[in-house]
Write an enzyme that holds these catalytic residues in place. Structure first.
Site, short mmCIF file in Angstrom:
data_model
loop_
_atom_site.label_atom_id
_atom_site.label_comp_id
_atom_site.label_asym_id
_atom_site.label_seq_id
_atom_site.Cartn_x
_atom_site.Cartn_y
_atom_site.Cartn_z
CG ASN A 117 -0.47 -0.09 2.49
OD1 ASN A 117 0.67 -0.52 2.67
ND2 ASN A 117 -1.22 0.31 3.49
CE LYS B 81 6.32 -12.37 0.56
NZ LYS B 81 5.94 -11.71 -0.71
CB ALA C 46 3.07 -6.89 -1.46
CB SER C 47 3.05 -11.37 -4.81
OG SER C 47 3.70 -12.27 -3.95
N GLY D 88 1.74 -5.59 7.58
CA GLY D 88 0.71 -6.23 6.78
C GLY D 88 -0.48 -6.57 7.64
CD GLU E 70 4.61 -0.77 13.07
OE1 GLU E 70 3.42 -0.56 13.36
OE2 GLU E 70 5.55 -0.30 13.73
CG LEU E 71 0.46 -6.79 12.71
CD1 LEU E 71 0.10 -7.92 13.66
CD2 LEU E 71 1.15 -7.33 11.48
CB CYS F 209 -2.15 0.45 8.56
SG CYS F 209 -0.73 1.55 8.49
CD GLU G 73 -7.13 -2.88 8.20
OE1 GLU G 73 -6.71 -4.06 8.29
OE2 GLU G 73 -6.38 -1.91 8.03
#
Ligand code: NAP
Length: 470
Positions: free
Chosen positions: A134, A157, A159-160, A209, A231-232, A265, A362
């Site tokens: 994001n 790694k 995000a895809s 994420g 960090e969610l 977030c 969320e």
């Protein structure tokens, strides 16, 4: 999930990437470990020079990079440019302050019976960063700038759905002059995270994420006894009290909900307004949400572009349909437009109740829910009635109320009369299911360090009394 660039304005797959093979991954981990052995010995001054050079590359590449970010995940190009500027500022901030933040801290030598004693902050080693799409540059950079300045090496790694931005990050640090392999992008799916995290050469991990992804990484890291920063997700409250500047609060509310196409977030997600000003605030907020321009993210006049993925839009529509099906009222938006791409309009709902999924879940899109409460206690109770605790906002000009909100909002961050935002100077992070640990500030850089106590006895070899345990 395929590793691919898929344009959210059209749904077209523009470029796909093969994930690293196991042998390639092994080679990358070996290189990270080797790079750490020498990189940890470099001086702060040298790292700062490279980090400033990284900021200069970001400045120079702003337009090209912004276009790439917009193509990969749909944020408006003006937001992408601002994000890159913020990354450059973050690099310069840690270049400037890292050495002083990690300066050895003297300890009272007499109290510990030493001739001298102090604490040094040492890098941990290769740190795995699992990052979301994001804020594809800023999320990665606010890990990388402090971690590298502390002497760690980074393994990203990403995000895809943002592989090209991820590859740019590796190139950025190389172009800035950092030694080879100090920062590597690993094009792998999330199925490889466990093996990487368990690898002995990887010292720590940070994940930004969703809460389920955080739980998974935390449990593996717990088993492997590795430190983590998480960090969610968040469902930030935005409380409006009668003394607030309602016009300003409503304008900021719309921005706070719809920034980054509603996919932040720390976006305010639950709007809680005192009954005395509810009618007026609702009108102002509805007007502000309705005035936002939904459209092509490459157009500078656009406020809200498409959601990043088809699944993301489905998830948002499902949450809205669930609420409306159970009796919520749509004040603005509520239906995806008939056009190619994964657009979803700014939406405002009232009458959201506890039996509706979005009361607790969320919503990762531009959907706001408006609640009316009779007083401050009820506002706090509703605001804290969530598993999350990331950011929070309160609008009031009453100093006693400001103190109450600062003390009693159960969140990692409280912003009064303003929108939650991240700044290099302010610790960033959450409580409860929003995660743990802190990014940014001096706390953020220390997350990726170990505090080593150094105790030095008298140089007189004949006297061992100072070292005697008691
Ligand atoms: P996500 O699905 O959790 O993906 C984030 C990253 O984690 C991606 O790199 C993803 O890889 C990886 N991942 C997913 N499942 C995993 C697992 N089980 N084990 C290891 N890695 C895993 O998150 P998202 O839906 O893309 O992003 C939105 C969420 O991030 C929201 O909840 C938002 O609030 C949160 N967020 C939090 C912050 C913060 O600072 N607190 C900032 C931004 C976003 P793949 O892409 O390969 O699946």
């Amino acid at each position: 999930m395929a590793i691919a660039t898929i344009n959210p304005t059209t749904g077209e797959t523009l470029k796909t990437f093969e994930p690293l093979t196991d042998a390639e991954l092994e080679d990358r981990l070996a290189r990270a470990a080797a790079a750490f052995r020498s990189y940890r010995l470099t001086s702060f001054a040298q790292r700062a020079q490279w980090m400033r050079a990284a900021a200069d590359v970001l400045d120079a590449e702003t337009d090209t990079l912004a276009e790439l970010m917009t193509t990969e995940m749909g944020k408006t190009v003006k937001a992408a440019r601002a994000e890159i500027g913020k990354c450059a500022a973050g690099c310069r901030y840690y270049a400037e302050h890292a050495e002083q933040m990690l300066a050895p801290a003297p300890v009272d030598a007499a109290a510990v019976k030493a001739s001298s004693a102090y604490v040094v902050w040492q890098p941990l080693g290769p740190v795995l960063a699992v990052m979301p799409w994001n804020f594809p540059m800023w999320q990665a950079m606010r890990f990388a700038a402090p971690a590298l300045m502390a002497g760690n090496v980074g393994l990203l790694k990403h995000a895809s759905n943002v592989p090209q931005t991820a590859l740019f990050l590796e190139e950025l640090f190389r172009r800035a002059g950092f030694p080879d392999d100090v920062f590597q992008t690993l094009l792998v799916g999330s199925d490889k995270v466990e093996a990487i995290l368990r690898d002995d050469r990887v010292a720590a991990a940070t994940l930004t994420g969703s809460t389920p992804a955080g739980r998974s990484v935390a449990s593996i890291a717990g088993d492997a006894l590795k430190t983590t920063v998480l960090e969610l997700g968040g469902s930030d409250p935005f409380v409006v009290m009668p003394s607030a500047d309602l016009e300003k609060a409503a304008e900021v509310a719309a921005t706070a909900r719809c920034q980054n196409n509603g996919q932040s977030c720390i976006a305010a997600k639950r709007f809680i307004v005192h009954a005395d000003v509810a009618e007026r605030f609702e009108q102002l907020f509805a007007d502000a949400m309705g005035a936002l321009v939904l459209g092509d993210p490459t157009d500078d006049g656009t406020d809200v572009g498409p959601l990043a993925t088809e699944q993301g839009r489905k998830d948002v529509q499902e949450l809205v349909d669930d609420a409306v099906g159970k009796g919520a009222t749509v004040l603005v938006g509520g239906t995806a437009p008939e056009r190619p791409g994964w657009y979803y309009p700014p939406t405002l709902l009232s009458g959201v109740t506890k039996d509706m999924r979005m009361y607790y879940e969320e919503v990762f899109g531009p959907v706001a829910q408006l609640h009316v409460v009779p007083d401050l206690d009820a506002a706090l109770e509703l605001a804290n009635d969530t598993e999350f605790g990331l950011g929070s906002n309160a609008w009031t000009n009453d100093p006693a109320e400001q103190e109450r909100f600062a003390r009693d909002l159960n969140a990692g961050m409280v912003f009064i009369n303003g929108m939650t935002a991240s700044y290099p100077e302010l610790p960033f992070g959450g409580v409860k299911s929003s995660g743990y640990g802190r990014e940014l500030s001096d706390l953020g850089i220390r997350e990726f360090c170990s505090a080593k106590s150094v105790w030095i006895g008298e140089s007189d070899a004949g006297d061992t009394s100072t070292a005697r345990p008691e």
